[in-house]
Design an enzyme around this catalytic site. Structure first.
Site, PDB file in Angstrom:
ATOM      1  N   GLU A  15     -12.459  -8.909  -5.238  1.00 16.23           N
ATOM      2  CA  GLU A  15     -11.010  -9.053  -5.034  1.00 16.23           C
ATOM      3  C   GLU A  15     -10.661 -10.362  -4.340  1.00 16.23           C
ATOM      4  OE1 GLU A  15      -9.596  -5.597  -2.887  1.00 16.23           O
ATOM      5  OE2 GLU A  15     -11.345  -5.569  -1.580  1.00 16.23           O
ATOM      6  N   CYS A  39     -10.544  -0.765 -10.084  1.00 13.74           N
ATOM      7  CA  CYS A  39      -9.801   0.279  -9.380  1.00 13.74           C
ATOM      8  C   CYS A  39      -8.433  -0.209  -8.905  1.00 13.74           C
ATOM      9  CB  CYS A  39     -10.618   0.832  -8.221  1.00 13.74           C
ATOM     10  SG  CYS A  39     -11.157  -0.434  -7.077  1.00 13.74           S
ATOM     11  N   ASP A  47      -5.632  -7.065  -5.073  1.00 12.63           N
ATOM     12  CA  ASP A  47      -5.849  -8.222  -4.203  1.00 12.63           C
ATOM     13  C   ASP A  47      -6.254  -9.449  -4.995  1.00 12.63           C
ATOM     14  OD1 ASP A  47      -5.212  -7.583  -1.509  1.00 12.63           O
ATOM     15  OD2 ASP A  47      -6.813  -6.098  -1.566  1.00 12.63           O
ATOM     16  N   HIS A 107       0.812  -1.222   0.000  1.00 16.93           N
ATOM     17  CA  HIS A 107       0.000   0.000   0.000  1.00 16.93           C
ATOM     18  C   HIS A 107       0.843   1.269   0.000  1.00 16.93           C
ATOM     19  CE1 HIS A 107      -3.361  -2.711   0.728  1.00 16.93           C
ATOM     20  NE2 HIS A 107      -4.026  -1.774   0.088  1.00 16.93           N
TER      21      HIS A 107
END
Ligand code: PEP
Ligand code: MG
Length: 755
Positions: free
Chosen positions: A601, A672, A625, A360
């Protein structure tokens, strides 16, 4: 032997430099295995030979004198075979070589194991014995295990030693990592260490010895006072043994010899935190090495005491700390919160020893347009505070002490980057459509307030993913409902009337809230995303209430649920959202019920996509993910980063299936994950039929320019071609060749950065 193994590795971990590491290894292994000799041979990078670097048992004068090429002698054979050699009678082996300088003719039994790091044989660990005997399986397993554990430490110590020389000579040097966020940063290292961790205090010198001594005495007396106060406050609640611990702490701090040791090192110009950490770690090690378990347990107390004083030393330093211009943050494991601490105008790059481009913090760096490298595993980061460096985020290269020539080359790349960015400026006002008029909706992923302005300037058509956990990560407690409402209102207002998709809190995995720790052995398969918030309806309700309140009069909110693995989670979350909505209507808020969407995901969602699409208002694929879970590759793990492929055939097929089935249900599909922001990935997704692509603001102009340069029919041909391929590398090459053919290679990386 297991206990010895642990204690050797611990001892080695706290050693100052490579010679100290080697000295500990040979001495301790010889002791534990009761052999006559233990030696370490290390690879000399220049000659490629393996050199005797330390020994306990052979003649000390042989150190540095015995050189063996791969395949030469028994040691050289361990290197080429990359496995242990265990011999009862070494001299009978055809590869045996005799070196008179070692005095080794007296030893018959030989066991050598390779020390392998990143598939390279760094060295060989050897034990020898006089009598003829074969080392047993347990002994061999012990040496193999130890070699595996020592490999990383030796690589690190080697690099540190190399850097110490480089530091003195200010010699240009290079480290490799994973390219995590594109761009070039030319600046100065600023090391971030986890607060109060004795083992990671950077090696640094102090300018004013008197000041440093005063800083140390002050920290010592503050810690003493603090412990006394706590002890006093808890007096009634503590038993005798616990009270004794507080007394022991204080007497350790009062112990003058400890302070003298630290002051001696400060007198030699070491910074107070480093001097303190070194001394305390030596004490910890001494306790850990004791055979009596009572004393071994005291090691933890000494470490704890060390951390307390260190926290005070840091506090003083932190408040005095000024970030220089052109700061490049360097740390063992950078976090989003750390990035956000540095004033944006001073921060130009980031380097992390751990992590990968899908962590992240890498995603946030890309969103900020901040060049970053992750997984620079061998970087001795503690030793490079304040050093000049260049971060090449295109190739994952880190250059320390860059020379004039190297700097000039990078200055050219920076200039070309600026030109490229300027050439894309006009994209903001143009529609996102292919050359033959197929319209695609381009949205942005946001998290920080700074993203909003950049997104609007770049012509975003709304927000496809607002990572609400980012403002949660930047605080020291949960934000209240009203604080959240204000944050959400800002986003909704800035983009209105365009849609803003807010994801409910997605913590867990590699996103830990300091004030809500989740300790798990397997966090990415653990308590993450919707699982946490369904277990804590009070957190979920406050968040969705704040979102809906914030949408008053704007009605551009969409709520999105992360990590959905089945219909029951969607239904439970929807019930809570409807409940919150009902309450708000009763409280007099005149708002519309927002659409509620699901992130796909988790692989199970692919196989329930029809049912999910039927019941959700929209679908958004989280390809980051989804890739991690489909390929079983931890997105945060440097070691397996090379097999994390968003263009893996299995991932592409899943992406196609999701959109086809959801469309058959009449549900719109967005994506996304980071794939949407890569020009090649975006082309394939458009060809698959994705309605909306959501990406960071940095990549939006590039993706738009790419789409405008191609015809929809050509993207479909490309997709058709790659869906027939069975290997990710081939797909990547094909997509990249396609971009090259249509003249878009420069959009990915300036031409001068490719050589
Ligand atoms: C994803 O998983 O693709 C996603 C967009 O969510 P995050 O990267 O925040 O986990
Ligand atoms: Mg995700």
């Amino acid at each position: 032997m297991l206990g010895s193994l642990r204690s050797i590795v611990q001892e080695v971990n706290t050693a100052r430099d490579l010679p100290a590491v080697l000295e500990i290894i040979v001495r301790r292994v010889r002791e534990v295995m009761h052999t006559r000799v233990c030696s370490v041979y290390l690879r000399d990078k220049q000659s490629g030979n393996y050199v005797l670097m330390a020994t306990d048992g052979l003649l000390p004068s042989a150190v540095g004198q015995v050189h063996l090429a791969p395949g030469e002698g028994l040691v050289g054979n361990v290197v080429t075979r990359e496995e242990p050699i265990n011999l009862e009678k070494a001299e009978a082996h055809p590869a045996f070589q005799y070196f008179p300088s070692t005095g080794e003719e007296r030893f018959s039994a030989f066991l050598g194991t390779p020390i392998i790091h990143h598939r390279t044989v760094l060295g060989v660990l050897v034990v020898q014995q006089e009598e003829q005997r074969r080392f047993d399986e347990g002994e061999e397993a012990f040496l193999v295990t130890l070699s595996a554990q020592l490999a990383g430490v030796i690589a690190h110590a080697e690099a540190t030693g190399m850097l110490a020389t480089i530091r003195r000579q200010r010699q240009e040097t290079h480290f490799s990592g994973i390219a995590a966020s594109p761009g070039i940063a030319i600046g100065r290292a600023h090391i971030v260490t986890p607060q109060a961790n004795l083992a990671t205090v950077p090696y640094s010198l102090c300018l004013d010895i008197e000041d440093e001594l005063a800083l140390f005495q002050q920290a010592l007396s503050t810690a003493r006072e603090e412990i006394r106060e706590v002890g006093e406050r808890l007096k009634g609640d503590l038993n005798r043994e616990e009270r004794a611990l507080f007394d022991a702490y204080i007497s350790m701090l009062d112990d003058n010899s400890l302070a003298v040791e630290v002051c001696d090192r400060i007198q030699q110009q070491l910074s107070a935190p480093r001097a303190w950490a070194e001394v305390m770690l030596e004490h910890v090690r001494r306790f850990e090495a004791m055979s009596d378990s009572y004393f071994r347990d005291r090691a933890a107390d000494v470490r704890d005491l060390g951390s307390r004083v260190l926290a005070h030393l840091h506090q003083r330093q932190q408040s005095e700390r000024d970030y220089p211009d052109n700061t490049i943050l360097v740390g063992e494991e950078l976090t989003a919160a750390v990035l956000a601490e540095v004033p944006r105008e001073k921060l130009i790059g980031a380097v992390s020893v751990k992590g990968s481009s899908n962590s992240h913090v890498a995603i946030i760096a890309r969103a900020m347009g901040l060049p970053a490298i992750m997984g620079v595993q061998d970087l001795p980061y503690e030793t490079i505070d304040g050093v000049d460096m260049v971060v090449d985020g295109y190739r994952g290269d880190l250059h320390i002490h860059p020379g004039a020539e190297l700097k000039r080359r990078y200055d050219d790349i920076v200039e070309e980057e600026h030109q490229l960015a300027r050439s894309l400026d006009h994209m903001a006002g143009l529609p996102a459509e292919t050359a033959d008029g197929h319209r695609v909706c381009l949205l942005v992923n946001t998290g920080l307030m700074a993203d909003v302005v950049r997104s609007l300037e770049r012509g975003a058509e709304g927000v496809g993913l607002f990572r609400t956990e980012v403002p949660f990560l930047l605080r020291d407690r949960f934000p209240s409902e009203e604080e959240q409402r204000e944050i959400y209102r800002e986003q909704l207002e800035a983009f209105a009337p365009m849609p803003v998709t807010m994801r409910t809190l997605d913590v867990g995995g590699d996103k830990a809230l300091a004030y809500f720790p989740i300790e798990e052995t397997n966090p990415f398969l653990g308590w993450r995303g919707i699982r946490v918030t369904l277990d804590h309806p009070e957190i979920f309700l406050a968040q969705v209430r704040a979102m809906m309140k914030a949408s008053l009069g704007l009605n551009n909110l969409r709520i999105m649920l992360p990590m959905i693995s089945g219909l029951n989670e969607l239904e439970a979350a929807r019930r809570l959202i409807e409940r919150a909505y009902g309450e708000l209507l009763e409280e007099g808020y005149e708002i519309e019920m927002p659409p509620v969407g699901v992130m796909v995901e988790v692989p199970s969602a692919i196989y329930q996509i029809r049912e999910l699409a039927e019941r959700a208002d929209f679908i958004s694929v989280g390809s980051n993910d989804l890739t991690q879970y489909l390929l079983a590759v931890d997105r945060n793990n440097t070691r397996v980063a090379n097999i994390y492929h968003a263009l893996h055939p299995a991932v592409l097929r899943a992406l196609q299936e999701i959109v086809t089935i959801a469309h058959a249900e009449g549900t719109k599909v967005s994506i996304c994950g980071e794939l949407a922001g890569e020009p090649g990935g975006a082309l394939l997704l458009v060809a698959m039929g994705y309605d909306r692509l959501s990406m960071n603001a940095t990549n939006l102009p590039r993706v738009k320019a790419t789409l405008r340069a191609v015809r929809q029919a050509d993207t479909e041909l490309l997709l058709h071609q790659v869906l027939k391929m069975d290997c990710a590398d081939e797909i990547e090459q094909t997509v990249s060749a396609f971009l090259q053919r249509i003249g878009l290679k420069n959009i990915l990386r300036p031409a001068s950065a490719r050589h």
